[in-house]
Design a protein around this motif. Sequence first.
Motif, PDB file in Angstrom:
ATOM      1  N   TYR A   1      55.965  37.643  24.259  1.00 58.52           N
ATOM      2  CA  TYR A   1      55.124  37.755  25.451  1.00 58.52           C
ATOM      3  C   TYR A   1      55.939  37.522  26.720  1.00 58.52           C
ATOM      4  CZ  TYR A   1      52.239  35.620  29.133  1.00 58.52           C
ATOM      5  OH  TYR A   1      51.699  35.256  30.335  1.00 58.52           O
ATOM      6  N   SER A   2      56.816  36.519  26.703  1.00 58.98           N
ATOM      7  CA  SER A   2      57.616  36.171  27.868  1.00 58.98           C
ATOM      8  C   SER A   2      58.502  37.340  28.285  1.00 58.98           C
ATOM      9  CB  SER A   2      58.470  34.936  27.563  1.00 58.98           C
ATOM     10  OG  SER A   2      59.163  34.488  28.703  1.00 58.98           O
ATOM     11  N   LYS A   3      59.120  37.984  27.310  1.00 56.40           N
ATOM     12  CA  LYS A   3      59.964  39.138  27.595  1.00 56.40           C
ATOM     13  C   LYS A   3      59.135  40.279  28.188  1.00 56.40           C
ATOM     14  CE  LYS A   3      63.636  41.752  27.553  1.00 56.40           C
ATOM     15  NZ  LYS A   3      64.731  41.528  28.505  1.00 56.40           N
ATOM     16  N   SER A   4      57.996  40.537  27.592  1.00 58.38           N
ATOM     17  CA  SER A   4      57.137  41.608  28.089  1.00 58.38           C
ATOM     18  C   SER A   4      56.662  41.326  29.507  1.00 58.38           C
ATOM     19  CB  SER A   4      55.932  41.795  27.162  1.00 58.38           C
ATOM     20  OG  SER A   4      56.344  42.136  25.852  1.00 58.38           O
ATOM     21  N   LEU A   5      56.274  40.071  29.763  1.00 62.50           N
ATOM     22  CA  LEU A   5      55.782  39.702  31.090  1.00 62.50           C
ATOM     23  C   LEU A   5      56.875  39.872  32.136  1.00 62.50           C
ATOM     24  CD1 LEU A   5      53.343  38.530  32.675  1.00 62.50           C
ATOM     25  CD2 LEU A   5      54.350  36.261  32.287  1.00 62.50           C
ATOM     26  N   SER A   6      58.097  39.512  31.788  1.00 62.13           N
ATOM     27  CA  SER A   6      59.190  39.636  32.750  1.00 62.13           C
ATOM     28  C   SER A   6      59.396  41.083  33.161  1.00 62.13           C
ATOM     29  CB  SER A   6      60.486  39.066  32.164  1.00 62.13           C
ATOM     30  OG  SER A   6      61.043  39.938  31.182  1.00 62.13           O
ATOM     31  N   ASN A   7      59.253  42.004  32.209  1.00 67.79           N
ATOM     32  CA  ASN A   7      59.415  43.415  32.538  1.00 67.79           C
ATOM     33  C   ASN A   7      58.364  43.880  33.547  1.00 67.79           C
ATOM     34  OD1 ASN A   7      61.563  43.641  30.761  1.00 67.79           O
ATOM     35  ND2 ASN A   7      60.286  44.310  29.056  1.00 67.79           N
ATOM     36  N   GLU A   8      57.168  43.281  33.465  1.00 64.20           N
ATOM     37  CA  GLU A   8      56.087  43.679  34.363  1.00 64.20           C
ATOM     38  C   GLU A   8      56.212  43.073  35.752  1.00 64.20           C
ATOM     39  OE1 GLU A   8      51.181  43.487  34.742  1.00 64.20           O
ATOM     40  OE2 GLU A   8      52.178  42.687  32.953  1.00 64.20           O
ATOM     41  N   VAL A   9      56.547  41.780  35.823  1.00 60.84           N
ATOM     42  CA  VAL A   9      56.429  41.088  37.116  1.00 60.84           C
ATOM     43  C   VAL A   9      57.749  40.876  37.843  1.00 60.84           C
ATOM     44  CG1 VAL A   9      54.316  39.943  36.348  1.00 60.84           C
ATOM     45  CG2 VAL A   9      56.518  38.753  36.119  1.00 60.84           C
ATOM     46  N   THR A  10      58.886  41.049  37.188  1.00 65.52           N
ATOM     47  CA  THR A  10      60.155  40.900  37.907  1.00 65.52           C
ATOM     48  C   THR A  10      60.272  41.873  39.075  1.00 65.52           C
ATOM     49  OG1 THR A  10      61.333  39.971  35.999  1.00 65.52           O
ATOM     50  CG2 THR A  10      62.669  41.012  37.706  1.00 65.52           C
ATOM     51  N   PRO A  11      59.868  43.145  38.925  1.00 67.86           N
ATOM     52  CA  PRO A  11      59.925  44.043  40.093  1.00 67.86           C
ATOM     53  C   PRO A  11      59.023  43.587  41.235  1.00 67.86           C
ATOM     54  CG  PRO A  11      59.727  45.310  38.072  1.00 67.86           C
ATOM     55  CD  PRO A  11      59.479  43.881  37.711  1.00 67.86           C
ATOM     56  N   LYS A  12      58.095  42.678  40.960  1.00 66.60           N
ATOM     57  CA  LYS A  12      57.181  42.183  41.976  1.00 66.60           C
ATOM     58  C   LYS A  12      57.626  40.835  42.551  1.00 66.60           C
ATOM     59  CE  LYS A  12      53.439  44.582  39.590  1.00 66.60           C
ATOM     60  NZ  LYS A  12      52.146  44.469  38.886  1.00 66.60           N
ATOM     61  N   GLY A  13      58.845  40.397  42.177  1.00 68.49           N
ATOM     62  CA  GLY A  13      59.420  39.205  42.785  1.00 68.49           C
ATOM     63  C   GLY A  13      59.343  37.928  41.976  1.00 68.49           C
ATOM     64  N   VAL A  14      58.859  37.999  40.720  1.00 69.00           N
ATOM     65  CA  VAL A  14      58.688  36.789  39.906  1.00 69.00           C
ATOM     66  C   VAL A  14      59.633  36.830  38.705  1.00 69.00           C
ATOM     67  CG1 VAL A  14      57.072  35.349  38.619  1.00 69.00           C
ATOM     68  CG2 VAL A  14      56.268  36.669  40.592  1.00 69.00           C
ATOM     69  N   ARG A  15      60.458  35.814  38.570  1.00 75.17           N
ATOM     70  CA  ARG A  15      61.359  35.723  37.425  1.00 75.17           C
ATOM     71  C   ARG A  15      60.655  35.004  36.270  1.00 75.17           C
ATOM     72  NH1 ARG A  15      65.743  32.768  37.585  1.00 75.17           N
ATOM     73  NH2 ARG A  15      65.268  31.427  39.353  1.00 75.17           N
ATOM     74  N   VAL A  16      60.861  35.506  35.044  1.00 74.87           N
ATOM     75  CA  VAL A  16      60.255  34.911  33.851  1.00 74.87           C
ATOM     76  C   VAL A  16      61.359  34.709  32.815  1.00 74.87           C
ATOM     77  CG1 VAL A  16      58.513  35.137  32.045  1.00 74.87           C
ATOM     78  CG2 VAL A  16      58.094  36.127  34.314  1.00 74.87           C
ATOM     79  N   LEU A  17      61.473  33.475  32.308  1.00 80.44           N
ATOM     80  CA  LEU A  17      62.538  33.133  31.369  1.00 80.44           C
ATOM     81  C   LEU A  17      61.992  32.272  30.237  1.00 80.44           C
ATOM     82  CD1 LEU A  17      64.889  32.219  34.265  1.00 80.44           C
ATOM     83  CD2 LEU A  17      65.523  33.951  32.583  1.00 80.44           C
ATOM     84  N   THR A  18      62.705  32.277  29.122  1.00 81.39           N
ATOM     85  CA  THR A  18      62.331  31.458  27.974  1.00 81.39           C
ATOM     86  C   THR A  18      63.460  30.495  27.637  1.00 81.39           C
ATOM     87  OG1 THR A  18      61.026  33.278  27.057  1.00 81.39           O
ATOM     88  CG2 THR A  18      61.598  31.493  25.556  1.00 81.39           C
ATOM     89  N   VAL A  19      63.105  29.250  27.370  1.00 88.50           N
ATOM     90  CA  VAL A  19      64.057  28.247  26.887  1.00 88.50           C
ATOM     91  C   VAL A  19      63.589  27.811  25.504  1.00 88.50           C
ATOM     92  CG1 VAL A  19      64.993  25.926  27.215  1.00 88.50           C
ATOM     93  CG2 VAL A  19      64.706  27.455  29.188  1.00 88.50           C
ATOM     94  N   SER A  20      64.469  27.957  24.527  1.00 88.06           N
ATOM     95  CA  SER A  20      64.114  27.623  23.139  1.00 88.06           C
ATOM     96  C   SER A  20      64.997  26.482  22.641  1.00 88.06           C
ATOM     97  CB  SER A  20      64.276  28.845  22.233  1.00 88.06           C
ATOM     98  OG  SER A  20      63.320  29.830  22.557  1.00 88.06           O
ATOM     99  N   PRO A  21      64.498  25.252  22.708  1.00 89.98           N
ATOM    100  CA  PRO A  21      65.281  24.116  22.213  1.00 89.98           C
ATOM    101  C   PRO A  21      65.240  24.025  20.693  1.00 89.98           C
ATOM    102  CG  PRO A  21      63.621  23.461  23.853  1.00 89.98           C
ATOM    103  CD  PRO A  21      63.260  24.821  23.362  1.00 89.98           C
ATOM    104  N   GLY A  22      66.251  23.350  20.177  1.00 85.91           N
ATOM    105  CA  GLY A  22      66.214  22.921  18.791  1.00 85.91           C
ATOM    106  C   GLY A  22      65.587  21.543  18.724  1.00 85.91           C
TER     107      GLY A  22
END
Length: 262
Positions: free
Chosen positions: A164-185
């Motif tokens: 979902y995070s990857k998909s959302l970034s594709n939609e909203v990054t062109p609109k000025g919002v960065r979306v990233l995922t952090v996956s801890p162990g």
Amino acid sequence: MDFNFENELKDKIALVTGGSKGAGKAIADRLLKAGATVITTARNNPEDHGNGIHFISADLSKPEGTQKVVEEIQKRFGRLDILVNNLGGSETPGGGFAVLTDQHWEESFQTNLLAPVRLDRGFLPGMIEQRGGVIIHIASIQAKLPLYDSTLPYAAAKAALVNYSKSLSNEVTPKGVRVLTVSPGWIMTSSSTRMLQRIAQSSGVTTEEAEKSVIDALGGIPFGRAAWPEEVAELVGFLVSPRAGYLTGTEYIIDGGTVRTI
């Protein structure tokens, strides 16, 4: 570009969900140190949620809880610049697929997937309008290394969150919002310490031996230990800062080398 690391988030308003303990508290403290106005949420008001940190009591596993947070922040602060969806966890029983009911699955997905989805939906319109904002989704290496005997729904929900995070970034990054995922162990939080104490007591071993057994169950951690909450917080602090201004749509794994595949 020149950045003032000590005050690089000045005038930014940040929300860290599940920010009253563990990695969430470390993230909230890190953003506060960088100059942000920080809000945290949890079900119960903690005894100490940090000097200068604002707190909203809410159950984000329920739609009305997320709505409460969105409305209070909009009313009190007028906007949100940084959203760290840190809330997550697993309370399902061990024993594999056969012991898991629909309720177990639904509760895990409500907390680990739908809570961030609802908060994103609540705050994204404002971020898009101001053409600026950062959303961080805290997932888990279990999205890639599921432990079927104990956390099957949690792992599935976190895998969905990464997608979902990857998909959302594709939609909203062109609109000025960065979306990233952090996956801890594995992170050495107070709950992890209590878990090691329980293992040690029930198995008649030392806490050091209990820690080794957990590392072995994960397939080994090349770094030799769990992460400290502050190490995860430092990564998040960088990702939400102007220094990471060209980063979006990417998953960052912080696991001491636990995931052995590319």
